[in-house]
Design a protein around this motif. Structure first.
Motif, PDB file in Angstrom:
ATOM      1  N   HIS A 473      86.423 -60.637  51.011  1.00  0.00           N
ATOM      2  CA  HIS A 473      87.721 -60.273  51.942  1.00  0.00           C
ATOM      3  C   HIS A 473      86.923 -59.126  52.800  1.00  0.00           C
ATOM      4  CE1 HIS A 473      86.627 -56.272  49.654  1.00  0.00           C
ATOM      5  NE2 HIS A 473      86.535 -56.956  48.637  1.00  0.00           N
ATOM      6  N   ALA A 474      87.936 -58.391  53.651  1.00  0.00           N
ATOM      7  CA  ALA A 474      87.536 -57.652  54.599  1.00  0.00           C
ATOM      8  C   ALA A 474      86.577 -56.652  54.106  1.00  0.00           C
ATOM      9  CB  ALA A 474      88.549 -57.141  55.657  1.00  0.00           C
ATOM     10  N   PRO A 475      85.395 -56.373  54.431  1.00  0.00           N
ATOM     11  CA  PRO A 475      84.717 -55.220  53.737  1.00  0.00           C
ATOM     12  C   PRO A 475      84.791 -53.935  54.235  1.00  0.00           C
ATOM     13  CG  PRO A 475      83.320 -56.194  55.443  1.00  0.00           C
ATOM     14  CD  PRO A 475      84.687 -56.989  55.419  1.00  0.00           C
ATOM     15  N   LEU A 483      81.157 -59.808  52.316  1.00  0.00           N
ATOM     16  CA  LEU A 483      80.930 -60.705  53.109  1.00  0.00           C
ATOM     17  C   LEU A 483      79.574 -61.314  52.827  1.00  0.00           C
ATOM     18  CD1 LEU A 483      81.704 -59.929  56.912  1.00  0.00           C
ATOM     19  CD2 LEU A 483      82.914 -61.276  55.391  1.00  0.00           C
ATOM     20  N   TYR A 484      78.697 -60.766  51.677  1.00  0.00           N
ATOM     21  CA  TYR A 484      77.659 -61.474  50.748  1.00  0.00           C
ATOM     22  C   TYR A 484      78.115 -61.486  49.556  1.00  0.00           C
ATOM     23  CZ  TYR A 484      74.891 -59.578  54.962  1.00  0.00           C
ATOM     24  OH  TYR A 484      74.464 -59.163  55.978  1.00  0.00           O
ATOM     25  N   PRO A 485      78.803 -62.406  49.153  1.00  0.00           N
ATOM     26  CA  PRO A 485      79.376 -62.587  47.932  1.00  0.00           C
ATOM     27  C   PRO A 485      78.469 -62.941  46.628  1.00  0.00           C
ATOM     28  CG  PRO A 485      80.101 -64.374  49.203  1.00  0.00           C
ATOM     29  CD  PRO A 485      79.411 -63.577  49.968  1.00  0.00           C
ATOM     30  N   VAL A 486      77.323 -63.578  46.891  1.00  0.00           N
ATOM     31  CA  VAL A 486      76.166 -63.780  45.884  1.00  0.00           C
ATOM     32  C   VAL A 486      74.937 -62.792  46.037  1.00  0.00           C
ATOM     33  CG1 VAL A 486      77.101 -66.246  45.660  1.00  0.00           C
ATOM     34  CG2 VAL A 486      75.190 -65.449  47.287  1.00  0.00           C
ATOM     35  N   ALA A 487      75.060 -61.643  46.959  1.00  0.00           N
ATOM     36  CA  ALA A 487      73.924 -61.005  47.224  1.00  0.00           C
ATOM     37  C   ALA A 487      73.867 -59.880  46.097  1.00  0.00           C
ATOM     38  CB  ALA A 487      74.037 -60.096  48.419  1.00  0.00           C
ATOM     39  N   THR A 488      72.618 -59.458  45.614  1.00  0.00           N
ATOM     40  CA  THR A 488      72.467 -58.455  44.659  1.00  0.00           C
ATOM     41  C   THR A 488      71.799 -57.040  45.185  1.00  0.00           C
ATOM     42  OG1 THR A 488      70.284 -59.303  43.912  1.00  0.00           O
ATOM     43  CG2 THR A 488      72.058 -60.123  42.730  1.00  0.00           C
ATOM     44  N   ASN A 489      71.017 -57.462  46.340  1.00  0.00           N
ATOM     45  CA  ASN A 489      70.695 -56.162  47.245  1.00  0.00           C
ATOM     46  C   ASN A 489      71.215 -56.190  48.542  1.00  0.00           C
ATOM     47  OD1 ASN A 489      68.932 -57.171  45.114  1.00  0.00           O
ATOM     48  ND2 ASN A 489      67.447 -55.431  45.879  1.00  0.00           N
ATOM     49  N   LEU A 700      82.247 -71.043  48.880  1.00  0.00           N
ATOM     50  CA  LEU A 700      82.075 -69.673  49.523  1.00  0.00           C
ATOM     51  C   LEU A 700      81.841 -69.523  50.779  1.00  0.00           C
ATOM     52  CD1 LEU A 700      79.921 -68.124  46.489  1.00  0.00           C
ATOM     53  CD2 LEU A 700      82.270 -67.151  47.154  1.00  0.00           C
ATOM     54  N   GLY A 701      80.961 -70.282  51.329  1.00  0.00           N
ATOM     55  CA  GLY A 701      80.727 -70.294  52.879  1.00  0.00           C
ATOM     56  C   GLY A 701      82.037 -70.509  53.662  1.00  0.00           C
ATOM     57  N   GLU A 702      82.935 -71.363  53.386  1.00  0.00           N
ATOM     58  CA  GLU A 702      84.220 -71.620  53.866  1.00  0.00           C
ATOM     59  C   GLU A 702      85.074 -70.036  53.945  1.00  0.00           C
ATOM     60  OE1 GLU A 702      86.130 -74.851  52.503  1.00  0.00           O
ATOM     61  OE2 GLU A 702      84.426 -76.252  53.233  1.00  0.00           O
ATOM     62  N   VAL A 707      86.927 -65.107  56.703  1.00  0.00           N
ATOM     63  CA  VAL A 707      87.059 -63.721  57.011  1.00  0.00           C
ATOM     64  C   VAL A 707      86.478 -63.307  58.099  1.00  0.00           C
ATOM     65  CG1 VAL A 707      86.672 -61.404  55.719  1.00  0.00           C
ATOM     66  CG2 VAL A 707      87.507 -63.297  54.416  1.00  0.00           C
ATOM     67  N   ALA A 708      85.188 -63.593  58.293  1.00  0.00           N
ATOM     68  CA  ALA A 708      84.350 -63.113  59.337  1.00  0.00           C
ATOM     69  C   ALA A 708      85.087 -63.344  60.614  1.00  0.00           C
ATOM     70  CB  ALA A 708      82.998 -63.870  59.269  1.00  0.00           C
ATOM     71  N   ASP A 709      85.452 -64.632  60.745  1.00  0.00           N
ATOM     72  CA  ASP A 709      86.272 -65.156  62.076  1.00  0.00           C
ATOM     73  C   ASP A 709      87.472 -64.215  62.470  1.00  0.00           C
ATOM     74  OD1 ASP A 709      84.443 -67.013  62.445  1.00  0.00           O
ATOM     75  OD2 ASP A 709      85.564 -68.783  61.919  1.00  0.00           O
ATOM     76  N   GLU A 710      88.165 -63.974  61.319  1.00  0.00           N
ATOM     77  CA  GLU A 710      89.244 -62.679  61.483  1.00  0.00           C
ATOM     78  C   GLU A 710      89.009 -61.570  62.039  1.00  0.00           C
ATOM     79  OE1 GLU A 710      93.108 -61.395  58.899  1.00  0.00           O
ATOM     80  OE2 GLU A 710      91.566 -62.941  57.982  1.00  0.00           O
ATOM     81  N   LEU A 711      87.893 -61.046  61.386  1.00  0.00           N
ATOM     82  CA  LEU A 711      87.402 -59.786  61.948  1.00  0.00           C
ATOM     83  C   LEU A 711      86.631 -59.738  63.324  1.00  0.00           C
ATOM     84  CD1 LEU A 711      86.154 -58.487  58.522  1.00  0.00           C
ATOM     85  CD2 LEU A 711      88.305 -58.103  59.509  1.00  0.00           C
ATOM     86  N   GLU A 712      86.120 -60.977  63.754  1.00  0.00           N
ATOM     87  CA  GLU A 712      85.561 -61.249  64.861  1.00  0.00           C
ATOM     88  C   GLU A 712      84.253 -60.795  64.882  1.00  0.00           C
ATOM     89  OE1 GLU A 712      87.885 -59.470  68.101  1.00  0.00           O
ATOM     90  OE2 GLU A 712      89.285 -61.407  68.106  1.00  0.00           O
TER      91      GLU A 712
END
Length: 871
Positions: A473-475, A483-489, A700-702, A707-712
């Motif tokens: 979602h929008a961060p 925007l990093y849904p699988v990141a841990t750090n 997830l990439g899609e 979301v990133a495109d919507e936020l530009e």
């Protein structure tokens, strides 16, 4: 100036006292006993009964005595009087009382919480008390509390969570016969659990286990291995995929029953890259050869098809394994040799040796149980995955383990903290300690299965986990976690967001930083930009046992206690670092072994008091009750402030019962239980499947792109792929003839991050070491450039520069220069560390183009040029 306390002389009258505690030299929580003579610690030894280190101590642990009595340690709170902030700028500290310092900080906290709690940023790498920091931040209401940095496992942890649902990894050294270390030094006094794993590694090598180290640097592990394979930095995925290609396409050395039953290799995949799914249940389909039809993967198909193409409802589908086989055909040994510089014949030989050593199909009987026996495994750490496409490197290496079926079985790959569900419902058992076994396994966890059958941690470990993935979602946080849904750090993005919040649609600006035990001025990229990020924050309070480079930017400094002066209840209680190699489940207590210096306070106690002064004590206690799972009789009163010791006692009694209070742990030091075979090797009983095809990453990439495109926000989602592949790092090709070398860093076996650089014993050891404070240059490269041992050179990249003396050696790849990490300090409060060795991180440019958009890993192989510095 900070007050100092002289080192006490050893008294003539001797009264010996031994106190059990836990070391903090490398955050592996090894058991120690402190020899105290009339209050003065004169010796530290490994605690022989503590499973974490089996009675051994590394150099870092033994030298902790020197940092505890370091005369440079600040003993009182300090206030900045110089408004100017920058690298090397003197803060012009003056003493301030604790009461006034806390009032100043609390007033800022109260104002921020009333306006927008997200304006507070907390940054720490104090893993011992992570659970308390996390709960404090949640109670305050800020999402901006971050751990780790470029030095940590940004791409490691997502890769292991995605494949085995765990934070860390190791090899079963008791039975393994063929061990491949890729970009790491497990078992050679580096990484997690160095003492116990080094003991096990030595024993395994003595009985004949072959160790193959794949690394551009001739590290401590490389020099003791059976074989060192120098590899071009950033090409580990190509090497691993070439081995997988040999195993499954050329040598037919793969575990088909394991792939069918324990992975998603048999799942059917349509031409769009997504699973074929059952219309009624939505579950992935497999092909049933007996019925000649597709059925849900959990429908009891005895032997689903592992290869082939099948038509499902008019749509052609292939098995995931078939797609993997076709995918890795591109990684022939000859092509991989061109990418990695590892000879094609070496790749073929290692694949043959590894696949043969795995003994596919063999079983072994342990404790009366017949278990799979796969005595070959590969592990990796930061060296292999600190790259632009780091997640692909990690997942490619994990395929090496999955195709031979060695996951959590005898001799193979395993995690540090796995608990198999084989005993679920079997009833509690009593161990020699007299504690109910079930009561003591509330913290470990058994992996479960998602609706798609993927292995997943249950219950959650309290840390971000790549699967199930976080919602996209929008961060609203500085790390852009959504925007990093699988990141841990989340390490580099925080700096970038502070520097330009509007670019990343952050609706606020950071107004305050609480910093403790995380020196990001030296451990992140481009110190100049890190300094600019800190200057953008109006108020900074730093807590710690020393005045490091980051603390020099603080407005208020509050002295923390040394690890030998602290009480930390169960510092490894998330079990991220609980070594399976020890053969025990164990929980330890860190307790003070020496009197605290001056006015120092444990920084968690400071946070507790700040919560009271800033008006959110009730919220903190409520969150602690939930986060620590305190039993009803031990829950905290929302109106009372508790000490860390009081909270720890309630946690101990909740976790282990009334017979094991904090007082019990202070006396005994630790609680341990012997693992049974089913607990050490739970592979056959784990519910979830290990994925060889990552369909959900594509989905997830899609979502991230939408979301990133919507936020530009410009965002690269090309690495969200279902199958790993090798992609070149930004600096794989030289952009200029002058920048003809790749700089990489490596880990010294007797230093930990930048934490130990100030220790005089370790500094002296480093000065006498052949490589640690030097720049390693290959002999042929040095000859070509006219360099010799001892020459002073400047190492320059697009990000910055650093200087050091040359060490000419054959123990490094000819295209590479090696710099040990964690040195090159400049802070006034660290006089021993000042100017010692090169500062590798000065070479790393801070740029999203060098980041892995899946894991946030930052590329750590950097194009550099060497220039000889003339006197």
């Amino acid at each position: 100036m900070a007050k100092t306390v002289p080192v006490p002389e050893r008294p003539a009258a001797i009264e010996d006292v031994w106190v059990p505690s836990v070391c903090d030299g490398c955050r592996s929580f090894c058991g120690i006993k402190a020899h105290r003579v009339n209050g003065v610690v004169v010796k530290l030894e490994g605690d022989a009964g503590n499973p974490a280190n089996l009675g051994r101590m590394c150099a870092k642990g033994q030298a902790a005595l020197m940092s505890a009595y370091d005369p440079s340690r600040p003993a009182v709170p300090l206030k900045r009087t110089n408004p100017q902030k920058g690298i090397g700028v003197d803060p012009k500290w003056v003493e301030i009382s604790w009461d006034k310092a806390l009032d100043t900080v609390a007033q800022r906290l109260r104002k921020i919480r009333e306006e927008d709690s997200r304006k507070l940023l907390i940054h720490s790498f104090d893993r011992s008390v992570a659970k308390f920091v996390r709960t404090w931040a949640n109670a305050f209401g800020t999402p901006n509390h971050h751990w780790g940095g470029y030095y940590c496992g940004n791409a490691l942890h997502p890769s292991t969570y995605l494949t085995v649902a765990t934070h860390q990894q190791e090899i079963d050294l008791d039975y393994c016969n063929y061990c491949v270390l890729i970009g790491n030094q497990m078992g050679f006094m580096a990484g997690v659990n160095p003492n116990s794993l080094s003991i096990k590694m030595a024993e395994a090598r003595m009985r004949g286990m072959k160790v193959v180290v794949v690394d551009p640097v001739g590290t401590n592990a490389s020099m003791k291995a059976s074989e060192w394979v120098p590899i071009r930095p950033g090409t580990d995925a190509a090497f691993a995929l070439a081995l997988v290609n040999q195993l499954i396409n050329e040598l037919n050395l793969y575990d088909a029953p394991f792939l069918r039953a324990r992975t998603n290799a048999a799942f059917l995949v349509g031409p769009d890259g997504y699973y074929g799914r059952d219309k009624a249940s939505g579950k992935p389909l497999v092909w049933d050869p007996q019925a000649g039809a597709a059925r849900p993967y959990d429908a009891g198909v005895a032997q689903p098809a592992l290869e082939g193409e099948f038509v499902v409802d008019g749509v052609p589908c292939h098995t995931a394994f078939q797609l993997l086989k076709e995918h890795v055909r591109a990684y022939t040994p000859e092509r991989a040799a061109q990418i990695t510089t590892v000879p094609a014949e070496t790749i073929r030989r290692i694949a043959q040796e590894y696949g043969t050593a795995a003994c596919i199909g063999a079983n072994i009987t342990i404790e009366g149980m017949e278990l799979p026996y796969r005595p070959a495994a590969a592990v990796f750490f930061r060296g292999a995955v600190a790259h632009k496409h780091g997640t692909h490197h990690g997942l490619a290496i994990q395929l090496l383990n999955m195709v031979v079926g060695n996951m959590f079985v005898v001799g193979g790959y395993r995690a540090l903290n796995i608990v198999g569900p084989g005993w679920t419902g079997a009833g509690a058992r009593e161990d020699y300690s007299g504690v109910s076994y079930f009561a003591a396994v509330k913290i470990p966890w058994g992996p479960g299965a998602s609706a798609d059958g993927y292995i997943m941690p249950i219950p959650p470990l309290g840390e971000r986990q790549p699967y199930p993935p976080e919602e996209v979602h929008a961060p609203d946080d500085l790390g852009l976690l959504a925007l990093y849904p699988v990141a841990t750090n989340i390490s580099p993005q925080v700096q970038l967001s502070i520097l330009d919040p509007h670019k990343f649609t952050i609706p606020y600006e950071t107004e305050m930083l609480i910093h403790c035990r995380a020196n990001h001025m030296t451990t992140k990229a481009t110190p100049e930009l890190s300094a600019e990020a800190l200057r953008r924050i109006p108020f900074q309070v730093s807590l710690g046992p020393e005045l490091d480079e980051t603390a020099e930017f603080a407005d208020i400094f509050l002295p923390d206690r040394h690890a030998l002066e602290r009480l930390d209840p169960f510092p490894q209680s998330t079990n991220s670092n609980m070594a399976a190699a020890t053969g025990f489940w164990y929980w330890t207590l860190r307790q003070p072994v020496k009197e605290a210096l001056g006015q120092t306070r444990h920084w968690i106690e400071v946070l507790f008091e700040l919560a009271e002064r800033a008006g959110f004590l009730g919220d903190l206690n409520q969150v602690l009750n939930v986060a620590l799972h305190l039993s009803p009789e031990h829950r905290l009163d929302l109106k009372q402030r508790y000490s860390l010791e009081q909270v720890g006692d309630r946690l101990a009694q909740t976790q282990f019962g009334p017979g094991h209070s904090l007082a019990w742990f202070k006396k005994e030091g630790y609680l341990k239980f012997k693992r049974r075979a089913i607990e050490a090797y739970p592979g056959p009983y784990i519910q979830g499947r290990h994925p060889v095809y990552f369909e959900h990453l594509k989905r997830l990439g899609e979502k991230v792109k939408a979301v990133a495109d919507e936020l530009e926000i410009p965002w690269d989602v090309s690495d969200y792929q279902p199958l790993p592949e090798w992609k070149p790092c930004p600096d794989y090709e030289a952009s200029s003839p002058d920048y003809d070398l790749l700089a990489v860093n490596y880990k010294s076996p007797f230093h930990s991050l930048s934490v130990t650089a100030q220790n005089p014993w370790l500094n002296e050891l480093s000065q006498h070491h052949a490589y640690v404070y030097k720049v390693m240059v290959n002999r042929d490269t040095a000859h070509r450039k006219g360099l010799k041992d001892g020459d002073l050179v400047e190492v320059e990249s697009a990000g910055g520069k650093t200087r050091a003396r040359v060490k000419v050696t054959e123990c490094i790849h000819p295209e590479v220069v090696g710099l040990a990490g964690g040195f090159g300090n400049w802070a006034r409060g660290r006089p021993v560390a000042q100017g010692q060795g090169p500062h590798f991180n000065s070479l790393i440019p801070l740029d999203t183009k060098r980041m892995d958009y899946v894991s946030t890993a930052v590329d750590a192989c950097i194009r550099v040029k060497l220039t000889k510095v003339t006197p």
